[in-house]
Design a protein around this motif. Sequence first.
Motif, PDB file in Angstrom:
ATOM      1  N   TYR A  49      65.835  11.491  98.119  1.00  0.00           N
ATOM      2  CA  TYR A  49      66.269  10.578  97.059  1.00  0.00           C
ATOM      3  C   TYR A  49      65.127   9.721  96.508  1.00  0.00           C
ATOM      4  CZ  TYR A  49      70.839  11.802  99.001  1.00  0.00           C
ATOM      5  OH  TYR A  49      71.925  12.503  99.473  1.00  0.00           O
ATOM      6  N   SER A  60      67.649   3.427  92.284  1.00  0.00           N
ATOM      7  CA  SER A  60      68.351   2.555  93.224  1.00  0.00           C
ATOM      8  C   SER A  60      68.019   1.104  92.909  1.00  0.00           C
ATOM      9  CB  SER A  60      67.955   2.881  94.670  1.00  0.00           C
ATOM     10  OG  SER A  60      66.575   2.696  94.858  1.00  0.00           O
ATOM     11  N   CYS A 104      73.266   3.085  93.872  1.00  0.00           N
ATOM     12  CA  CYS A 104      72.179   3.978  93.483  1.00  0.00           C
ATOM     13  C   CYS A 104      72.783   5.246  92.926  1.00  0.00           C
ATOM     14  CB  CYS A 104      71.258   4.281  94.663  1.00  0.00           C
ATOM     15  SG  CYS A 104      72.106   5.022  96.085  1.00  0.00           S
ATOM     16  N   ARG A 157      74.232   3.045  99.198  1.00  0.00           N
ATOM     17  CA  ARG A 157      73.381   3.436 100.305  1.00  0.00           C
ATOM     18  C   ARG A 157      73.404   2.332 101.371  1.00  0.00           C
ATOM     19  NH1 ARG A 157      67.791   6.098  99.085  1.00  0.00           N
ATOM     20  NH2 ARG A 157      67.717   4.434  97.536  1.00  0.00           N
TER      21      ARG A 157
END
Length: 875
Positions: A163, A170, A177, A219
Amino acid sequence: MKSSEIREAFLSYFEQKGHTRVASSSLVPGNDPTLLFTNAGMVQFKDVFTGQDQRSYTRATSSQRCVRAGGKHNDLENVGYTARHHTFFEMLGNFSFGDYFKRDAITFAWEFLTGEQWLNIPTDKLTVTVYADDDEAFDIWKDEMGVPAERIIRIGDNKGAKYASDNFWSMGDTGPCGPCTEIFYDHGEDIAGGPPGSPDEDGDRFIEIWNNVFMQFNRSADGTMTDLPAPSVDTGMGLERIAAVMQDVHSNYEIDLFQNLLNASGKVLGVSDTTNTSLRVIADHIRSCSFLIADGVLPSNEGRGYVLRRIIRRAVRHGNKLGATDAFFYKLVAPLAVEMGEAYPELNKLQAQLEKVLLTEEQQFAKTLDQGMKILEADLAQLSGSVIPGETIFKLYDTYGFPVDLTGDIARERNLTLDEAGFEAAMEAQRQRARSASNFKMDLAEGVSIDGSTAFTGYQVLTGQCEVTALLKDGELVSSLAEGEQGVVVFASTPFYGESGGQAGDSGLIHNASARFEVSDTTKSGDNHLHHGVLTQGSLAVGDSLDATVDTSVRQSTALNHSATHLLHAALRDILGDHVVQKGSLVDAQKLRFDFSHFEGVTPAQLAEIEAMVNAQIRANSAVETTVTTMDHAEELGAMMLFGEKYGDEVRVLAMGDDNFSVELCGGTHVTRTGDIGLMRIASESGIAAGIRRIEAVTGAAAIELFNQTEATVADIASMVKGSKDNVSSKVKQLLDSHKQLEKELAQVKAKMASAAGSDLAGQAEEVAGIKVVASQLDGADMKTLDSTVAQLKDKLGSAVVFVASVDGDKINLACGVSSDLTPNLKAGDLMKSIAPLVGGKGGGKPDKAKGAGSDITALPSALAAVKTWVAEMA
């Protein structure tokens, strides 16, 4: 299309798609004190995306002014040297808060860019990127928008971790995100560079013009991704970049907005080449500087003010490179207001203030620039190699106010580099010295986590029955307090106001049948109120129930001062201008202190007008109205709010005075009617920092006492000058005039004495190594008389060394002179530096004359004798 037309077309398009047009927020983030400047369109909606705030709309569009010149996002060093980097830019954006998602966001972007009634960009000029795993976005582009698969580029984790990708966005290490899809414009084969994801992607051929961010995950700290309950959209398109596309140019500096500013800058500086790098720096920097000042930032030596100072000084330095010898930068505010004033009316409204701030800062910098450049040039002349040492960079920064990027500009022009590691080492050494020299006061609750929250009941009542939820002693949670112990008491609810918003905390008494806790102060920690004090009787334990009573007189006096502060703020803005912004306040039972942005002293006439305006509102005795409402409604009411402050979902709006004279967000305690204040009297006005002024004032009984003190002082003065309060001013003036006349007559007498003394001393001259030398003491002579005596003796003797001294209380005055024919070998400044230390002093001066002072009167005879010795040795 003109830049202004593109901005309006974008906002109009999304309004037609059900979006609420939202005004640009301040460059000083109102909901994130950790962020230096607003650097993206989503900043003002950050709390909406995280679920901490709710708006009356679920779709929004804005043209957000942004600055990237400090902190994590810093483009300052690239500005002027590249085609697209700016300190200030406008970000066009559309946002969905749990409403539409990928399909609509992509459709909106494509329709606006390629639609015939909108920008009508040929589709074959556009290339898009998607996150490698985002098949949904890929399919929408290919199957629904009709973009060929070869022009849809998948970008994977190209930053070293899962990622970590140019196409995965994010908000931070944790939190919302998601993937993003970017749209690139192809400027054509004649421009160097390759498509995104290729080795040549950093070229100027393919330029990103739009980014759609799809916030669909949350996250956690361990890296786990979970779906958000309400996926959202955050998009951004730089106005300057899209204007370059629409105006068929390859550099942002070639668009209409910048061309007008470049021409204006060139006219001021006498430069016709609008591609000149320095001219581009200046045209860019006038935008960021003007908008930052308009949003309340002023040049200073720390934080946002320091970044502003860096930008101003960088612009001035580039102007100097182009030949500017006088202040010029402030003259560009007017052309900027013409260019952008329609979209941002504050530029027109605050033009005079913007010019004044820039002119003052430019003049201040001019005083140090020449000296700093001389130091740098001297160091560069001795430089061996191509790296400017860190110590040199730090010396320029710390002593002469040179920002590091300014030194970097000079280095770049001369093909030199900076020893950044050495500079950072010098900076860290300075920080260590500062830390070791500081004294820190440990808060009683620092580092202690207290569960729960305290409900504040003190708006309505000053007493109440309260249950103890926590106790602290010596910074530690305890289960009980014993008689005589100091500590902190936390309640589930309290009428005691906790220090915040500049208002001091309440004091008072907490007690029951067996215990008595005297509260000296109340503070806040998180959502809890901390009652600081001493248990003077009995014992206390968690779970106990006590009666709490706020000290009514202290609370009431504090409320008078706090309400007067609001009226003072409004009066300052009314009389001095809308640039006045609160920079700090302290309100307690004794006085009010209010710090505000203003770049010059407030005149006595203005202070009198401000005071009169506040007292007029007090006499009107209007009701103080309190409204608890949403932030959006508060903004509609015109409530003043402090930049950098954190406000919750609901805010408290205080309106007071005739016709809502003052409307501010405030959680403090206030009077019921303005007449309760009684009277406000300004005690002092002063400057406390560059561009920051401070007013201290008193209200109620304290204001009357100040009036009485003033009256008593005037009466005393009248008595001393044998007058009355009615004629004291004229009597004092007569006294001062008489004093001036006596001083003038005394000076004439001293001059005659000096002339007589000069004649006498001329006959006492002795020859030393063939040179006439006079070294004598003149009783009762001041420094001016000594100077005059030295000059007369030099004239009488023609060629001589003269040194004279006088005793004035416990101080010794020294003066000396050397005739011009002797200065090649004998210099007065050197003589003074040699003799002054002999009497415990110091001094210096020019080759022909010098001054000094000392304190060791007993050593004066031997010091005068040493003059002859010095002449003999130096001749």
